[in-house]
Design a protein around this motif. Structure first.
Motif, PDB file in Angstrom:
ATOM      1  N   GLN A 189      -2.475  -9.591  10.040  1.00 47.55           N
ATOM      2  CA  GLN A 189      -2.502 -10.022   8.577  1.00 47.55           C
ATOM      3  C   GLN A 189      -1.153 -10.155   7.954  1.00 47.55           C
ATOM      4  OE1 GLN A 189      -4.941 -11.705   7.121  1.00 47.55           O
ATOM      5  NE2 GLN A 189      -6.759 -11.430   7.883  1.00 47.55           N
ATOM      6  N   GLY A 190      -0.262  -9.478   8.975  1.00 44.88           N
ATOM      7  CA  GLY A 190       1.324  -9.148   8.217  1.00 44.88           C
ATOM      8  C   GLY A 190       1.366  -8.089   7.409  1.00 44.88           C
ATOM      9  N   VAL A 191       0.420  -7.006   7.383  1.00 41.94           N
ATOM     10  CA  VAL A 191       0.556  -5.906   6.747  1.00 41.94           C
ATOM     11  C   VAL A 191       1.341  -4.789   7.479  1.00 41.94           C
ATOM     12  CG1 VAL A 191      -0.617  -4.049   5.351  1.00 41.94           C
ATOM     13  CG2 VAL A 191      -1.348  -6.383   5.208  1.00 41.94           C
ATOM     14  N   GLY A 192       2.394  -4.005   6.748  1.00 42.71           N
ATOM     15  CA  GLY A 192       3.275  -3.001   7.664  1.00 42.71           C
ATOM     16  C   GLY A 192       2.833  -1.727   6.799  1.00 42.71           C
ATOM     17  N   ALA A 193       3.532  -0.558   7.433  1.00 36.49           N
ATOM     18  CA  ALA A 193       3.172   0.541   6.731  1.00 36.49           C
ATOM     19  C   ALA A 193       3.925   0.635   5.429  1.00 36.49           C
ATOM     20  CB  ALA A 193       3.640   1.775   7.763  1.00 36.49           C
ATOM     21  N   GLY A 194       3.470   1.561   4.612  1.00 36.23           N
ATOM     22  CA  GLY A 194       4.226   1.607   3.542  1.00 36.23           C
ATOM     23  C   GLY A 194       3.454   0.845   2.151  1.00 36.23           C
ATOM     24  N   TRP A 195       2.763  -0.020   2.658  1.00 38.87           N
ATOM     25  CA  TRP A 195       2.137  -0.847   1.359  1.00 38.87           C
ATOM     26  C   TRP A 195       1.118   0.052   0.495  1.00 38.87           C
ATOM     27  CZ3 TRP A 195       2.548  -6.057  -0.446  1.00 38.87           C
ATOM     28  CH2 TRP A 195       3.449  -6.658   0.371  1.00 38.87           C
ATOM     29  N   GLU A 196       0.806  -0.163  -0.515  1.00 40.50           N
ATOM     30  CA  GLU A 196      -0.197   0.549  -1.347  1.00 40.50           C
ATOM     31  C   GLU A 196      -1.630  -0.104  -1.641  1.00 40.50           C
ATOM     32  OE1 GLU A 196      -0.896   2.103  -5.933  1.00 40.50           O
ATOM     33  OE2 GLU A 196       1.165   2.040  -5.100  1.00 40.50           O
ATOM     34  N   LEU A 197      -2.691   0.441  -1.278  1.00 38.53           N
ATOM     35  CA  LEU A 197      -3.954  -0.424  -1.600  1.00 38.53           C
ATOM     36  C   LEU A 197      -4.292  -0.258  -3.057  1.00 38.53           C
ATOM     37  CD1 LEU A 197      -6.512  -1.980  -0.438  1.00 38.53           C
ATOM     38  CD2 LEU A 197      -7.165   0.325  -0.067  1.00 38.53           C
ATOM     39  N   VAL A 198      -4.197  -1.433  -3.830  1.00 39.51           N
ATOM     40  CA  VAL A 198      -4.394  -1.313  -5.214  1.00 39.51           C
ATOM     41  C   VAL A 198      -5.925  -1.700  -5.401  1.00 39.51           C
ATOM     42  CG1 VAL A 198      -3.955  -2.415  -7.417  1.00 39.51           C
ATOM     43  CG2 VAL A 198      -2.137  -1.992  -5.700  1.00 39.51           C
ATOM     44  N   ALA A 199      -6.740  -2.601  -4.903  1.00 40.44           N
ATOM     45  CA  ALA A 199      -7.966  -3.047  -5.306  1.00 40.44           C
ATOM     46  C   ALA A 199      -8.942  -3.415  -3.998  1.00 40.44           C
ATOM     47  CB  ALA A 199      -7.958  -3.921  -6.329  1.00 40.44           C
ATOM     48  N   VAL A 200      -9.942  -3.307  -4.034  1.00 34.33           N
ATOM     49  CA  VAL A 200     -11.004  -3.741  -3.146  1.00 34.33           C
ATOM     50  C   VAL A 200     -11.896  -4.637  -3.544  1.00 34.33           C
ATOM     51  CG1 VAL A 200     -12.589  -2.806  -0.976  1.00 34.33           C
ATOM     52  CG2 VAL A 200     -10.403  -1.521  -1.857  1.00 34.33           C
ATOM     53  N   ASN A 201     -12.174  -5.697  -3.271  1.00 30.60           N
ATOM     54  CA  ASN A 201     -13.009  -6.749  -3.818  1.00 30.60           C
ATOM     55  C   ASN A 201     -13.164  -6.558  -5.370  1.00 30.60           C
ATOM     56  OD1 ASN A 201     -13.698  -7.459  -1.252  1.00 30.60           O
ATOM     57  ND2 ASN A 201     -15.484  -6.075  -1.188  1.00 30.60           N
ATOM     58  N   ASP A 202     -11.840  -6.739  -5.765  1.00 31.27           N
ATOM     59  CA  ASP A 202     -11.359  -6.733  -7.181  1.00 31.27           C
ATOM     60  C   ASP A 202     -11.876  -5.557  -8.003  1.00 31.27           C
ATOM     61  OD1 ASP A 202     -10.616  -9.344  -7.084  1.00 31.27           O
ATOM     62  OD2 ASP A 202     -12.728 -10.168  -7.123  1.00 31.27           O
ATOM     63  N   MET A 203     -12.126  -4.516  -7.139  1.00 31.56           N
ATOM     64  CA  MET A 203     -12.266  -2.942  -7.880  1.00 31.56           C
ATOM     65  C   MET A 203     -11.279  -2.088  -7.663  1.00 31.56           C
ATOM     66  SD  MET A 203     -15.329  -3.791  -9.771  1.00 31.56           S
ATOM     67  CE  MET A 203     -15.804  -2.193 -10.036  1.00 31.56           C
ATOM     68  N   ALA A 204     -11.194  -1.220  -8.427  1.00 34.96           N
ATOM     69  CA  ALA A 204      -9.900   0.066  -8.302  1.00 34.96           C
ATOM     70  C   ALA A 204     -10.132   0.534  -6.826  1.00 34.96           C
ATOM     71  CB  ALA A 204      -9.967   0.922  -9.123  1.00 34.96           C
ATOM     72  N   ALA A 205      -9.167   0.641  -5.982  1.00 37.45           N
ATOM     73  CA  ALA A 205      -9.138   1.159  -4.723  1.00 37.45           C
ATOM     74  C   ALA A 205      -9.139   2.633  -4.651  1.00 37.45           C
ATOM     75  CB  ALA A 205      -7.978   0.704  -4.179  1.00 37.45           C
ATOM     76  N   SER A 206     -10.018   3.020  -3.699  1.00 37.66           N
ATOM     77  CA  SER A 206     -10.156   4.289  -3.258  1.00 37.66           C
ATOM     78  C   SER A 206     -10.511   4.317  -1.787  1.00 37.66           C
ATOM     79  CB  SER A 206     -10.994   5.040  -4.067  1.00 37.66           C
ATOM     80  OG  SER A 206     -12.377   4.762  -3.768  1.00 37.66           O
ATOM     81  N   PRO A 207     -10.457   5.400  -1.057  1.00 42.67           N
ATOM     82  CA  PRO A 207     -11.012   5.418   0.287  1.00 42.67           C
ATOM     83  C   PRO A 207     -12.279   5.032   0.375  1.00 42.67           C
ATOM     84  CG  PRO A 207      -9.604   7.391  -0.105  1.00 42.67           C
ATOM     85  CD  PRO A 207      -9.538   6.572  -1.350  1.00 42.67           C
ATOM     86  N   LYS A 208     -13.296   5.721  -0.565  1.00 47.35           N
ATOM     87  CA  LYS A 208     -14.479   5.534  -0.726  1.00 47.35           C
ATOM     88  C   LYS A 208     -15.096   3.981  -0.995  1.00 47.35           C
ATOM     89  CE  LYS A 208     -19.126   6.812  -2.869  1.00 47.35           C
ATOM     90  NZ  LYS A 208     -19.613   5.712  -2.916  1.00 47.35           N
ATOM     91  N   ALA A 209     -14.039   3.447  -1.928  1.00 47.10           N
ATOM     92  CA  ALA A 209     -14.323   2.014  -2.151  1.00 47.10           C
ATOM     93  C   ALA A 209     -14.024   1.212  -0.965  1.00 47.10           C
ATOM     94  CB  ALA A 209     -13.552   1.505  -3.398  1.00 47.10           C
TER      95      ALA A 209
END
Length: 654
Positions: free
Chosen positions: A574-594
């Motif tokens: 998908q063109g994602v490389g190391a160093g990006w930050e995960l901000v949101a998952v399915n429009d909700m705040a990101a976390s490993p659990k999310a």
């Protein structure tokens, strides 16, 4: 142009004494000129090592008491005669398999004879070498320098803290070129901070007033005998009679030395299980585990013939906090090296001194089989349970089942990795590959072990190879070299097979399926689960952040930073490389659990998992069309098969 660059450099240095006279267009006072080192002159060749003994005994005095500033001050007296002498700083360090001698840390070098300063000239091709012209009548060189040790991030592994010291002699000495390390006699001493105690494999002549003096030894044995010292100190006897094994332990805090009866039992069991593996042959007069219980001293696991350097988590003995698998397995691994790598070692690693280039063609035996036996002994000695050992093996198998780099780079070529860049980080390690001669080679030796067991109906195993190859009876414990042909011959002596083809097929293969036959012969198959067991969670403590075999990356830290992007994985595609930050998952705040919840909810569905990613000031929305759920590796028993893996991991009773 040259003058312009020089002037700019001088201005940048605020007109220091080096640049000032040039800027003022003044002639320097000839009394201030250090002529030979500053002017070109003929550079003598660096003498090749010979078997002749060096005439005389070198005295080496190390002052390692300045732990607050991270300085090691060295003085040496080196017997010489008139003429050209070349002094070497160790370059190719044993166990590193690479030119890692930290020459840039050697500072303040002075050389004198009969109280008169002499000029030294660094070799322009090999900067680990220093040339000195010894005047007529001089009989010894007085050498002094300071070795800097790392004190902050990005400077290298830390060797000194206010509580402890890891003294590695090769970083605190110069020695004469033209001789084998075993032919150079040395009398060493070390000054420690007040009240400190130490562990070392050398024979102590005296220890008074914080100054430890050691009996005369040779350069090879000295370099092979590092020291751990500290204010918080514990010594543990681990048995062994006249070839005793012990542990000397230093710690950041006194309470980190307390307790640990179970851990001591495991260490005692390790000694017993190693004896049973190698036929009771100990190729040393005594052995010392040097152990640092620390989160301040730099991490290390390094082999020596009569000792090993090991750092472990602060809860290793007192049980406070988690002890990672690597910290449990490091001591067994390095102990195996006393047999494989030190007593017996690849013939192309039998280099005469520390400035002759090393060759690493057999690291898949030196490190690979040591990795195998280290993991096996970690289980046989009780450091981990069978289920935990199987979880380790599942993780290793999964990593090579999903490693894209195997498409272009054979395992044999990874033995060049230390020379290409020792422990150098890589943004895409699953494509570039690295030190796979450890873990992937371990799978080869598992394959060999289970093949022998299955074809002999359990009567023979790789244990028989270890006893025959490494546990040989010897009048001397001087190193013995081995070749590829020696390995093949020893395997055939245990169980006849086309071992040369077996090994070369696995070592030289490119774009081949992962060699996991050893698992199935051992009675297990690699599968994946969405709910790791307690043992699997213990081994993979970062499982909550691990999406390697689903989305193709991991999360690190509270920032939800994306790391370990797997080459050819979903995120990579998908063109994602190391160093990006995960901000949101399915429009909700990101976390490993999310993210775990989203991957679980998408299983078997059709809607993509939507992620918002941030890199600096840029944002991206990526839709992951993934519907196979969470995936964590697991070894699953094959019904009706013999549990050879269980047999391998079980402690030996004799």
């Amino acid at each position: 142009m040259t003058r312009t660059r020089l002037t700019a450099a001088c201005l940048a240095l605020l007109m220091t004494s080096v640049c000032g006279p040039a800027l003022a267009q003044q002639q320097p006072n000839t009394a201030d000129v250090i002529a030979p080192a500053a002017l070109p002159r003929a550079v003598p060749p660096i003498p090749a090592p010979t078997s002749a003994a060096y005439p005389g005994v070198i005295t080496l005095n190390v002052d390692a008491s300045d732990v607050e500033r991270g300085l090691i001050n060295v003085t040496q007296t080196i017997p010489v005669s008139a003429g050209s002498v070349t002094l070497l700083y160790p370059k190719f360090l044993p166990g590193n398999h690479a030119p890692t001698g930290p020459i840039s840390m050697l500072t303040g070098l002075t050389v004198a004879a009969d109280g008169q300063p002499l000029q030294w000239l660094r070799d322009p091709v090999d900067p680990w070498a220093f040339h000195v012209e010894v005047p007529q009548g001089a009989t010894q060189l007085d050498v002094a320098f300071t070795t800097l040790t790392p004190t902050g991030e990005g400077q290298g592994r830390r060797l000194q803290t206010p509580e402890m010291l890891n003294l590695q002699w090769e970083k605190a000495l110069l020695y004469p070129a033209g001789y084998n390390a075993k032919g150079v006699a040395v009398v060493p001493s070390v000054k420690l901070p007040a009240g400190w105690r130490y562990g070392v494999a050398l024979e102590t002549a005296s220890f008074e007033g914080d100054l430890a003096r050691f009996a005369q030894t040779d350069l090879y044995t000295l370099v092979d005998s590092p020291m751990f010292a500290g204010i918080n100190f514990r010594e543990i006897a681990l048995g062994g009679g006249d070839r005793a094994v012990r542990a000397t332990v230093v710690a950041d805090k006194p309470n980190q030395l307390e307790g640990g009866a179970n851990r001591v039992e495991q260490m005692e069991s390790l000694v017993v299980q190693a004896d049973r593996l190698f036929g009771g042959q100990r190729h040393f007069d005594h052995y010392t585990f040097l152990v640092g219980v620390t989160d301040t001293l730099g991490d290390i696991g390094l082999e020596h013939h009569r000792s090993s350097e090991n750092t472990v988590a602060t809860g290793y003995f007192n049980g406070e906090g988690r002890v990672p698998y690597g910290d449990l397995a490091v001591i067994p691994h390095e102990y195996v090296h006393s047999w494989n790598g030190k007593f017996r070692r690849p013939a192309d690693q039998m280099f005469p001194n520390y400035n002759v280039p090393t060759t690493n063609s057999l690291l898949w035996v030196y490190e690979g089989q040591t990795q195998y036996w280290g993991d096996v002994l970690t289980a046989r000695s009780g450091f981990v349970s069978k289920d935990e050992a199987l979880a380790v093996l599942a993780g290793v198998a999964a990593s090579y089942q999903n490693q894209a780099g195997r498409q272009w780079r054979p395992l044999q070529d990874t033995t060049n990795t230390p020379i290409l860049g020792y422990r150098a980080p890589n943004p895409y390690s699953t494509w570039a590959r690295g030190t796979d001669y450890y873990r992937e080679s371990g799978l080869i030796w598992l394959d060999a072990d289970t093949l022998i067991r299955s074809e002999t109906n359990g009567r023979k195993s790789l244990d028989d190879f270890a006893k025959r190859f490494f546990g040989v009876t010897a009048d001397s414990w001087s190193p013995q070299g081995y070749t590829f042909e020696d390995v093949v011959a020893a395997l055939n002596a245990v169980h006849p097979h086309d071992w040369a083809t077996f090994l070369r097929t696995r070592l030289d293969a490119v774009n081949a399926p992962p060699f996991l036959d050893g698992l199935e012969r051992g009675g297990y198959r690699l599968t994946y689960t969405d709910a790791p067991s307690d043992a699997e969670k213990k081994i993979n403590s970062s499982w909550e952040n691990d999406f390697q075999y689903s989305l193709g990356f991991s999360l690190a830290g509270p920032s939800n930073r994306i790391t370990g992007v797997r080459w050819g994985g979903l995120a990579f595609d998908q063109g994602v490389g190391a160093g990006w930050e995960l901000v949101a998952v399915n429009d909700m705040a990101a976390s490993p659990k999310a993210l775990r919840d989203a991957v679980t909810a998408a299983k078997g569905g059709s809607e993509p998992i939507r992620l918002i990613l941030k890199n600096g000031e840029r944002f991206r929305t990526v839709a992951f069309p993934y519907h196979d759920g969470l995936r964590y590796p697991r070894l699953e028993r094959i019904a009706g098969s013999r549990d050879h893996l269980g047999d391998i991991l079980a402690p030996r009773r004799r």
